[in-house]
Structures are given as C-alpha cells and as structure tokens.
Scaffold this motif. Structure first.
Motif, PDB file in Angstrom:
ATOM      1  N   LEU A 251      39.889 101.401  -2.209  1.00 14.31           N
ATOM      2  CA  LEU A 251      39.761 100.511  -3.364  1.00 14.31           C
ATOM      3  C   LEU A 251      39.114 101.234  -4.541  1.00 14.31           C
ATOM      4  O   LEU A 251      39.509 101.053  -5.702  1.00 14.31           O
ATOM      5  CB  LEU A 251      38.936  99.284  -2.982  1.00 14.31           C
ATOM      6  N   TYR A 264      34.327  93.836  -7.333  1.00 16.83           N
ATOM      7  CA  TYR A 264      34.438  93.205  -6.027  1.00 16.83           C
ATOM      8  C   TYR A 264      33.503  92.000  -5.983  1.00 16.83           C
ATOM      9  O   TYR A 264      32.313  92.114  -6.279  1.00 16.83           O
ATOM     10  CB  TYR A 264      34.069  94.186  -4.908  1.00 16.83           C
ATOM     11  N   THR A 289      29.814  95.043  -8.075  1.00 15.33           N
ATOM     12  CA  THR A 289      29.887  94.110  -6.957  1.00 15.33           C
ATOM     13  C   THR A 289      29.060  92.872  -7.260  1.00 15.33           C
ATOM     14  O   THR A 289      28.008  92.950  -7.896  1.00 15.33           O
ATOM     15  CB  THR A 289      29.375  94.751  -5.652  1.00 15.33           C
ATOM     16  N   ALA A 302      36.436  86.835  -8.827  1.00 18.78           N
ATOM     17  CA  ALA A 302      37.432  87.910  -8.790  1.00 18.78           C
ATOM     18  C   ALA A 302      38.620  87.582  -9.695  1.00 18.78           C
ATOM     19  O   ALA A 302      39.117  88.446 -10.424  1.00 18.78           O
ATOM     20  CB  ALA A 302      37.903  88.129  -7.352  1.00 18.78           C
ATOM     21  N   VAL A 313      38.909  92.496  -6.638  1.00 23.17           N
ATOM     22  CA  VAL A 313      39.063  92.477  -5.186  1.00 23.17           C
ATOM     23  C   VAL A 313      38.081  91.477  -4.596  1.00 23.17           C
ATOM     24  O   VAL A 313      36.946  91.334  -5.086  1.00 23.17           O
ATOM     25  CB  VAL A 313      38.783  93.873  -4.569  1.00 23.17           C
ATOM     26  N   CYS A 314      38.501  90.789  -3.555  1.00 24.51           N
ATOM     27  CA  CYS A 314      37.557  90.053  -2.717  1.00 24.51           C
ATOM     28  C   CYS A 314      37.981  90.261  -1.268  1.00 24.51           C
ATOM     29  O   CYS A 314      39.139  90.580  -0.995  1.00 24.51           O
ATOM     30  CB  CYS A 314      37.493  88.573  -3.071  1.00 24.51           C
TER      31      CYS A 314
END
Length: 613
Positions: A251, A264, A289, A302, A313-314
C-alpha cells in the motif's frame, strides 16, 4: 543419510510446533526460530495459532497457544500437515496437540509442569508421561525447563518469577541444537530489543538460550540431530515477511507510484489491526493513519479522503465489513477510488476471531443495497499481499471504483521469505486529475475503461456534485427511470471492463485433462502441493488459483471447459463454487472445510484421488 561425523541426519524438510500457555511466549520463540531459519537459507512457511481468549485460565485447553513452522531445502508452500517435533510446555499443550504429532516424532515436554493441578486442568486423570504407549509411540524427551532455567540464571538480578519466564528460550536453545541452528541471530535480537533499556533481561534470555543448546550436547536422549541444506533461490535481497506486513509495504509503494498521499483509516479488529499498526510506523514516507471510533467512521473517513484526492485505504474483518456496507454503496455510486481490505476470519458474527476462514466472498459480491458491483481480488500468500495491494490500487485508480482486497488470517499471520523488489521495475500508477482549464462533466467516461474523471473539490471551474442520490451525466440529481437504468448498467459495465486488463490465467499442469482444481486465497499452498504430488504420480490433474474474483478473468470459462471435472476447494460452504456454477453452468464439485484450520495437503490429496479414480 548420516554425515561423515555420524552426528547429523540429512533431511529435506522438517515441521516443528511449539505449544504452551498464551503467556509462555510460544509466538515469540516461534518467530525467533523462523528468523534464524530464514537466515540459514531454508525456505519456510509458518502458522501461528492463537487462543481467542485474551487471557484464559493458565493451564487450560482454552488458553493453549501454538506456532508451527515447516522449513526445508526445497520450496515450502505450507506450514506442514503434522509436526515432526512438538514442544509442549504443559499438559494442556500436550493434550491439544499430541494427536497431530507423527508416529516416532520428537516430543519435548516441560516435566516440571506435569503436576496434579495442571493435569486436572487439562482433563488428565493420570500423568500421560508415565504411559508406556506414549513412550513407545514417540521419542519422548523430558526436560525440567523450569528448574534448569532457574539454575542457569542463578546469578541474574531478577525475581524468581521473572527468571521462570525465560524457560521458553531454554526450550528454543534445545531445539536449535537438534536442528543445527545458530544462536547468533537470536542473541542479536535480545541485544537490539533489551540491551540498552533492560540489559539484565537481555542477559537472562541469552543465558537461558545458551543453556538449552548446551543441554542438548549433554543429554544422551538427544543424539538425533538434523541438518537441512539451503533452499535454492534467485539472487537478490530477501527478508521474512507476513501477509499483513507485505500489505503495509504494498500500500505504501502504491501511494508513491500513484503520486498520491496514502491515508489509512481503521478501527482495531483481529486480524487486521497490524495493518494500522504497521502503516502508523511509516509516517516518514508520507503515510497518514487515523484510528476511528468505529468501523463506520473509518470507512467514512477513507471515502472523504478519496474524494479529496488521496489514495484511501481501510482494513477490517468480516464483522467490520457488515458495518461498512452502506458506505461501500456510496463509494460505488460516487465512483471514487478506495481500497477496502478484508482480512477474513471465522464467522458469523464474532465467530472465531483467531481462526481462519474464507467465508466473506459472497458478502463482498452482494452485501450492498441495489445493483452495485465492486471488483474483488484476493491474495494467495503472505508475500503475494504486496503485489495484490499494487493491483488493487491499479484497478481503483484506473477504473475509478472501490476495490475489495481479500486476505485471511492464515495469510495475514503466516510468514515466508520475500525477495525485496527493485522499486524501479514497478509500473507507475499515476492517473491525472481533471484540469480546471477544461470543461468538466462529472460522469463523462473514458471510452476504454468507462471510468469518470476525478476532480479535486474546491478548485474554480471544477465545482461538482456527488452523493448517494442517483445522478445524470452532468452530476445533477435525477429520478428519471431510463437514466437510473443507464447509470446502473454503466457502473456494472465499468467493473466488467476490468477483465480486459487481467493477464491470462496460469494453469499448474497440463492445459486439459481429467480434473481441474480451482482455488483462491490462502488455500494456494495446500492445493499446489497436493496437485503437484499427484502429478508426480502420473495423474491427470491441474490447478488454477484465482486472484481476480469479480470480474472473473476472460479466459476462465475456456479453461474450465477443457477438463472432465472441476473441483473447487475453499474454506467455506462453497461460495466460489456457487459463483462458478451460476456463471459458467458447469457441475463444479464443491469441497469445503469450516473448522478454523487450513487445508492439509493429505486431506486434499485424498479427496482429489476420489474424483480421479
């Protein structure tokens, strides 16, 4: 064969399992054995096995924790069906694992733990170590790990209870002696972890490790020693990697290759939490994050990040996917790029939080209201998570769509060697945003991919509207029946168009024959091993392992039609089999397992033979 000195038996591979209370450090010694074995040049595959209870009563069956590793001088695809050597730290560990030990296998037990109270907790009426059948069936080695550890650490300035906690490393040192492993990698680990902060702890564990190794040299019953040559490998730099670690790196690289900030958003859940933890440590690479207050919030964050131009992204597991489903529908209708990782575990509901299952495929396919197909891809091994993350980003950005990436607990926690790639060989993933100087029409589509163009909000000339209500091409809310049908088909056609960019499938074995075994996800190693064994015996059997589950590759139907029988092996009640039967109208045979454990090569071999004969 025995070496020239007569002290080692040369073997091709071995399977070792460590088992004890969740507080006995079995995962720790398993990881250390894995690191040392990787540095020795052997190929490896591991299976950590955690109890679901955070802290079950000590000495009970519910609290047993295990770690299994297979290592060898050939390609290793699974952690092994059954251990050749079992280290059992207490009666509960023995009772939970003894049935798996191969006849004649090495059984190392902590004799001090086999006292009346511990025997009762494990359900033993008599001490099993006094059973002549057990002694005749296995190579039993009784070691008083507790007291030997105390003796080895007599000069250490630690409390007696802290000294006892080092007994796992005495057991590890003994197994290093048996399998001719070096101590240096683990000794360096002690210094790096505790040398400056807690030097007495580093010293104590070092002494215990050395004492276990030296014990092997003095014990007459431990004369069976084994050597395993290095596995052949291409030139390059290698490291041990787990599936979740590979997902983190994949990622991160995807963010760099797409020229987008990686954001994320997640909520802690087993077994996806290490993805959040791993990405949180990579701030120096521009990774952002967010730990949200719940699964729904994480998905909303997200999606908002994607709307503003991030690679969003999750990650979650099955229960969290249920909660995210409404936002997944919103991602589908707004056509925003988003990667949703589902690290599957046993279900339904809370189910089996620390055990493996592949039961979320149909959830990913259908669990949203309305017709809202989302592409689905699945990693097949720990290291493959890196490549699968890059593929998820390619699809999400190229086709302006959310993507579901399926992993599972077996892949996420298992480890294998990984050849660190040359980043310059990884294709760029940059997809340009809308140009403010050009006319912007929200749902105007690329004629090849059917993807709409993404505009960053807040720019003059690029004002637009997206949301959960149906829109027309211009982005205006529309209740027109024909428009809704048109937009629904366009979104579905866009996902279907992804198949044109999927490379041809690889068939393991002959391109046609008696039996084709179809699989996906973490069953790869067991299926390939079983099929390979049968091919070596002359049977007409091949296998295909799918990464792309929605849409299916364009050549899948043709391949299926070239075999007399198609068998689908998966850790659920037949979800892929249902999809294959529905789409290709073939009588696919479903072989399922739902026990929270991966397939064994032996059970697959037996089932494949039934259909070949």
């Amino acid at each position: 064969m025995i070496d020239a000195k007569g002290s080692f038996k040369e073997i091709e591979s071995a399977v070792v399992r460590f088992a004890g209370d969740s507080g006995d450090g079995m995962q720790t010694v398993g990881e250390r054995f894995t690191d040392t074995t990787a540095f020795a040049g052997n190929d490896i595959a591991t299976l950590p096995d955690f109890p679901a209870e955070i802290r079950a009563p000590a000495g009970t069956l519910a609290g047993v924790s295990g770690f299994q590793i297979q290592f060898g001088s050939r390609q290793i695809l699974t952690p092994g069906d059954a251990p050749d050597a079992l280290v059992a730290m207490n009666p509960a560990a023995l009772k939970s694992n003894l049935a798996d030990l191969v006849p004649g296998g090495m059984l190392v037990v902590n004799s001090d733990a086999f006292k009346r109270a511990n025997l009762a907790k494990a359900g033993y009426e008599q001490n099993p170590l006094e059973d002549e059948d057990l002694r005749s069936k296995y190579n039993l080695i009784e070691i008083d790990l507790t007291n030997l550890t105390k003796e080895a650490l007599a000069e250490c300035d630690l409390k007696p209870s802290d000294k006892t906690r080092c007994k796992n490393f005495l057991a590890l040192g003994f197994m290093y002696f048996v399998y001719d492993r070096t101590l240096e990698t683990t000794l360096k680990f002690f210094q790096d972890k505790w040398g400056k902060r807690l030097p007495v702890v580093a010293e104590a564990n070092s002494l215990a490790l050395k004492a276990g190794y030296n014990l092997g040299e003095t014990m007459e019953v431990a004369r069976n020693r084994y050597q395993i040559a290095k596995a052949p490998a291409d030139a390059g730099r290698y490291r041990k990697i787990s599936g979740n670690e590979a997902l983190v790196y994949g990622l991160t690289v995807a963010g760099k290759k797409s020229k987008r900030d990686l954001l994320y958003a997640g909520y802690p859940i087993t077994p996806a939490s290490p993805v959040l933890e791993g990405l949180s440590a990579l701030k120096r690479f521009g990774v952002k994050t967010v730990q949200a207050e719940d699964e729904i919030a994480a998905m909303g964050i997200a999606l908002g990040a994607s709307f503003t131009g991030n690679l969003a992204v999750c990650a979650t597991s099955g229960p969290g996917m249920c909660l995210k489903s409404e936002f997944m529908g919103l991602a589908s209708i707004t056509e925003l790029p988003l990667i949703i990782c589902n690290i599957q575990r046993g279900g339904p509901s809370t189910g089996l939080p620390t055990k493996v299952e592949q039961s979320d495929l149909l959830q990913g396919m259908f669990c949203r209201n309305g017709d809202s197909p989302i592409p689905i891809i699945a990693a097949h091994s720990a290291s493959d998570c890196f490549d699968t993350a890059l593929e998820a980003a390619r699809i999400a950005l190229t086709y302006m769509t959310p993507v579901i990436l399926l992993s599972d607990l077996y892949i996420a926690n298992g480890s294998e060697p990984w050849a660190i790639p040359d980043l310059s060989t990884i294709p760029e993933l940059e997809i340009p945003f809308a140009n403010p100087e050009d006319e912007y029409v929200v749902y105007r589509r690329d004629p090849e991919t059917l993807a709409r163009e993404q505009a960053i909000p807040g720019q003059a000339g690029l004002e637009h509207r997206v949301g959960g209500l149906e829109k027309n091409e211009a982005g205006d809310v529309s209740y027109d029946p024909e428009n809704h049908e048109k937009m629904t088909h366009l979104r579905a056609d866009k996902v279907a168009a992804i198949a044109k960019s999927i490379p041809p499938l690889e068939v393991l074995g002959e391109p046609e024959g008696d039996l084709l075994v179809l699989g996906w996800g973490g069953t790869y190693g067991a299926i390939c091993s079983a099929v390979g064994n049968l091919q070596a015996e002359g049977y007409s059997v091949s296998s295909v392992h799918l990464r792309h589950l929605s849409p299916f590759p364009n050549d899948l139907g043709e391949i299926l039609g070239r075999f007399k029988k198609v068998l689908v092996a998966e850790l659920n009640m037949g979800q892929l089999s249902m999809l294959i039967r529905s789409k290709y109208l073939i009588d696919a045979i479903s072989y399922s397992k739902i026990q929270g454990q991966p397939f064994h090569v032996s059970e697959l071999t037996k089932r494949f033979l039934e259909h070949l004969q």
